[in-house]
Scaffold this motif. Structure first.
Motif, PDB file in Angstrom:
ATOM      1  N   GLY A  27       0.820  -1.217   0.000  1.00  0.00           N
ATOM      2  CA  GLY A  27       0.000   0.000   0.000  1.00  0.00           C
ATOM      3  C   GLY A  27       0.848   1.259   0.000  1.00  0.00           C
ATOM      4  O   GLY A  27       0.336   2.354  -0.246  1.00  0.00           O
ATOM      5  N   ILE A  31       6.678   2.775   2.564  1.00  0.00           N
ATOM      6  CA  ILE A  31       7.666   2.973   1.499  1.00  0.00           C
ATOM      7  C   ILE A  31       7.589   4.368   0.886  1.00  0.00           C
ATOM      8  O   ILE A  31       8.608   4.956   0.536  1.00  0.00           O
ATOM      9  N   GLY A 111       3.100  -2.874  13.320  1.00  0.00           N
ATOM     10  CA  GLY A 111       3.003  -4.326  13.208  1.00  0.00           C
ATOM     11  C   GLY A 111       1.905  -4.922  14.064  1.00  0.00           C
ATOM     12  O   GLY A 111       1.952  -6.105  14.422  1.00  0.00           O
ATOM     13  N   GLY A 147      11.442 -12.632   0.991  1.00  0.00           N
ATOM     14  CA  GLY A 147      10.716 -12.857  -0.263  1.00  0.00           C
ATOM     15  C   GLY A 147       9.309 -12.308  -0.213  1.00  0.00           C
ATOM     16  O   GLY A 147       8.901 -11.664   0.767  1.00  0.00           O
TER      17      GLY A 147
HETATM   18  C1  LIG Z   1       0.379   7.847  10.078  1.00  0.00           C
HETATM   19  C2  LIG Z   1       0.644   6.373  10.154  1.00  0.00           C
HETATM   20  C3  LIG Z   1       0.085   5.648  11.183  1.00  0.00           C
HETATM   21  C4  LIG Z   1       0.305   4.267  11.284  1.00  0.00           C
HETATM   22  N1  LIG Z   1      -0.257   3.572  12.323  1.00  0.00           N
HETATM   23  C5  LIG Z   1      -0.020   2.250  12.433  1.00  0.00           C
HETATM   24  C6  LIG Z   1      -0.590   1.521  13.522  1.00  0.00           C
HETATM   25  O1  LIG Z   1      -1.305   2.052  14.374  1.00  0.00           O
HETATM   26  N2  LIG Z   1      -0.320   0.195  13.599  1.00  0.00           N
HETATM   27  C7  LIG Z   1       0.462  -0.447  12.680  1.00  0.00           C
HETATM   28  O2  LIG Z   1       0.652  -1.662  12.804  1.00  0.00           O
HETATM   29  N3  LIG Z   1       1.002   0.210  11.644  1.00  0.00           N
HETATM   30  C8  LIG Z   1       0.785   1.550  11.496  1.00  0.00           C
HETATM   31  N4  LIG Z   1       1.340   2.242  10.456  1.00  0.00           N
HETATM   32  C9  LIG Z   1       2.281   1.558   9.571  1.00  0.00           C
HETATM   33  C10 LIG Z   1       1.668   1.029   8.256  1.00  0.00           C
HETATM   34  O3  LIG Z   1       0.736   1.915   7.727  1.00  0.00           O
HETATM   35  C11 LIG Z   1       1.002  -0.333   8.395  1.00  0.00           C
HETATM   36  O4  LIG Z   1       1.841  -1.178   9.136  1.00  0.00           O
HETATM   37  C12 LIG Z   1       0.648  -0.973   7.050  1.00  0.00           C
HETATM   38  O5  LIG Z   1      -0.030  -2.194   7.263  1.00  0.00           O
HETATM   39  C13 LIG Z   1       1.858  -1.203   6.152  1.00  0.00           C
HETATM   40  O6  LIG Z   1       1.397  -1.752   4.928  1.00  0.00           O
HETATM   41  P1  LIG Z   1       1.737  -1.140   3.474  1.00  0.00           P
HETATM   42  O7  LIG Z   1       1.093  -2.029   2.485  1.00  0.00           O
HETATM   43  O8  LIG Z   1       1.396   0.292   3.393  1.00  0.00           O
HETATM   44  O9  LIG Z   1       3.334  -1.305   3.462  1.00  0.00           O
HETATM   45  P2  LIG Z   1       4.362  -0.751   2.370  1.00  0.00           P
HETATM   46  O10 LIG Z   1       4.767   0.647   2.731  1.00  0.00           O
HETATM   47  O11 LIG Z   1       3.891  -0.981   0.984  1.00  0.00           O
HETATM   48  O12 LIG Z   1       5.580  -1.746   2.655  1.00  0.00           O
HETATM   49  C14 LIG Z   1       6.187  -1.844   3.936  1.00  0.00           C
HETATM   50  C15 LIG Z   1       7.274  -2.930   3.877  1.00  0.00           C
HETATM   51  O13 LIG Z   1       6.671  -4.208   3.683  1.00  0.00           O
HETATM   52  C16 LIG Z   1       7.188  -4.849   2.514  1.00  0.00           C
HETATM   53  N5  LIG Z   1       6.066  -5.572   1.900  1.00  0.00           N
HETATM   54  C17 LIG Z   1       4.827  -5.085   1.646  1.00  0.00           C
HETATM   55  N6  LIG Z   1       4.030  -6.076   1.179  1.00  0.00           N
HETATM   56  C18 LIG Z   1       4.794  -7.197   1.137  1.00  0.00           C
HETATM   57  C19 LIG Z   1       4.552  -8.552   0.723  1.00  0.00           C
HETATM   58  N7  LIG Z   1       3.360  -8.942   0.284  1.00  0.00           N
HETATM   59  N8  LIG Z   1       5.574  -9.439   0.805  1.00  0.00           N
HETATM   60  C20 LIG Z   1       6.801  -9.063   1.256  1.00  0.00           C
HETATM   61  N9  LIG Z   1       7.095  -7.784   1.649  1.00  0.00           N
HETATM   62  C21 LIG Z   1       6.104  -6.871   1.600  1.00  0.00           C
HETATM   63  C22 LIG Z   1       7.701  -3.717   1.647  1.00  0.00           C
HETATM   64  O14 LIG Z   1       8.678  -4.142   0.746  1.00  0.00           O
HETATM   65  C23 LIG Z   1       8.245  -2.758   2.717  1.00  0.00           C
HETATM   66  O15 LIG Z   1       9.522  -3.189   3.139  1.00  0.00           O
HETATM   67  C24 LIG Z   1       1.125   3.609  10.321  1.00  0.00           C
HETATM   68  C25 LIG Z   1       1.689   4.352   9.275  1.00  0.00           C
HETATM   69  C26 LIG Z   1       1.450   5.709   9.192  1.00  0.00           C
HETATM   70  C27 LIG Z   1       2.058   6.476   8.044  1.00  0.00           C
END
Ligand SMILES: Cc1cc2nc3c(=O)[nH]c(=O)nc-3n(C[C@H](O)[C@H](O)[C@H](O)COP(=O)(O)OP(=O)(O)OC[C@H]3O[C@@H](n4cnc5c(N)ncnc54)[C@H](O)[C@@H]3O)c2cc1C
Length: 267
Positions: A27, A31, A111, A147
């Motif tokens: 999402g 990143i 996490g 991976g």
């Molecule tokens: C304002 C703000 C508040 C937040 N609050 C929280 C919170 O309360 N709790 C919480 O847990 N998190 C929180 N987060 C962190 C984050 O938004 C979440 O953890 C979210 O689920 C990350 O998913 P993403 O798809 O956006 O990750 P991305 O930014 O797309 O990727 C994050 C990492 O995961 C890896 N990755 C993604 N998908 C895969 C896959 N399928 N296989 C292997 N590697 C993969 C990417 O390569 C990268 O290293 C917050 C972030 C922000 C900006």
């Protein structure tokens, strides 16, 4: 630094690109900050493979594509046991973009969803014919880019056997001082196969082995809960950060485990 983003049609192609050093874009809630700051990897790969967004439910198992967002979890009526967890992650924009797969790799103190999946005994289905791995194993290995995760499989918990608690200073969308999840299946009134998982109590989500030992084979009552709470932080090494010190996290871990277990005892 220039960042190149490649879009591929299948999970297999994305896994291949990752094996050659590309970083996977879920999402992008984490990143994109790196891209905006100019510190992201040179090669980013994303995929339009629809399998990444699949949700499959059977009587005893759920399979959730790694690209499923927190908002999609909340909107799915058969994933009610995960609704509370997903609702406590960020604000609406983060929940609309943030994925299950990204949460597995989100750095401390993020996490929270991974904590719940760890307690549930989930398996990570790896893309590119790399089979499945227990989440315990994947999370231990996550700093070494293990991976592409295609999906998560987890047993569907029986009513009243799974619980989650998140303690944050800012409500409703603050990051974790700590989070804790427990799976407590019962046989003949006794807990069999206790699983407790913690967030923000180590560099990443971890099992709470001491609390699990205190719960295993016992009835869930006030004495058992008190013993588990007393041992909550044993063996854990929480980090100190801007949100809390390691000392504070250890001090309050038992309080929040007790609250969670008491909620589960009441049903
Ligand atoms: C304002 C703000 C508040 C937040 N609050 C929280 C919170 O309360 N709790 C919480 O847990 N998190 C929180 N987060 C962190 C984050 O938004 C979440 O953890 C979210 O689920 C990350 O998913 P993403 O798809 O956006 O990750 P991305 O930014 O797309 O990727 C994050 C990492 O995961 C890896 N990755 C993604 N998908 C895969 C896959 N399928 N296989 C292997 N590697 C993969 C990417 O390569 C990268 O290293 C917050 C972030 C922000 C900006």
């Amino acid at each position: 630094m220039t960042t190149t983003v490649q879009t591929v049609a299948t999970l297999t192609e994305a896994a291949r690109a990752m094996a050659q050093g590309a970083t996977f874009l879920g999402g992008g809630t984490i990143i994109m900050r790196d891209i905006n700051a100019g510190v992201a990897a040179a090669q980013i790969v994303r995929t339009t493979d629809p399998a990444l967004n699949d949700i499959r439910i059977s009587s005893d198992k759920v399979t959730i594509g790694a690209g499923v967002t927190m908002s999609q979890i909340i909107a799915h009526p058969e994933l009610a046991f995960l609704h509370k967890v997903a609702r406590l992650i960020g604000g609406p924009q983060v929940r609309n973009m943030g994925t299950v797969g990204g949460n597995l790799f989100a750095p401390h103190p993020y996490g929270d969803f991974a904590v719940a999946l760890l307690a549930l005994g989930a398996q990570a289905v790896m893309a590119g014919q790399n089979g499945s791995r227990p989440l315990d194993d994947l999370l231990r290995d996550r700093s070494r880019s293990p991976g592409l995760v295609a999906a998560i499989e987890c047993p569907r918990p029986r009513a009243g056997t799974f619980g989650f608690f998140k303690f944050s200073r800012i409500k409703p969308k603050g990051v974790s001082v700590l989070s804790v999840a427990a799976l407590l299946p019962r046989e003949g009134g006794r807990i069999r196969g206790a699983r407790v998982a913690w967030g923000a109590m180590a560099a990443g989500p971890v099992r709470g082995a001491s609390a699990e030992r205190a719960l295993e084979g016992q009835s869930l009552n006030a004495d058992t809960i008190a013993r588990a709470a007393q041992l909550a932080a044993e063996g854990l090494a929480p980090p100190t950060d801007a949100i809390a010190t390691d000392w504070y996290r250890r001090e309050v871990a038992g309080v929040y485990l007790k609250r969670l277990l008491e909620q589960m005892e009441r049903g």
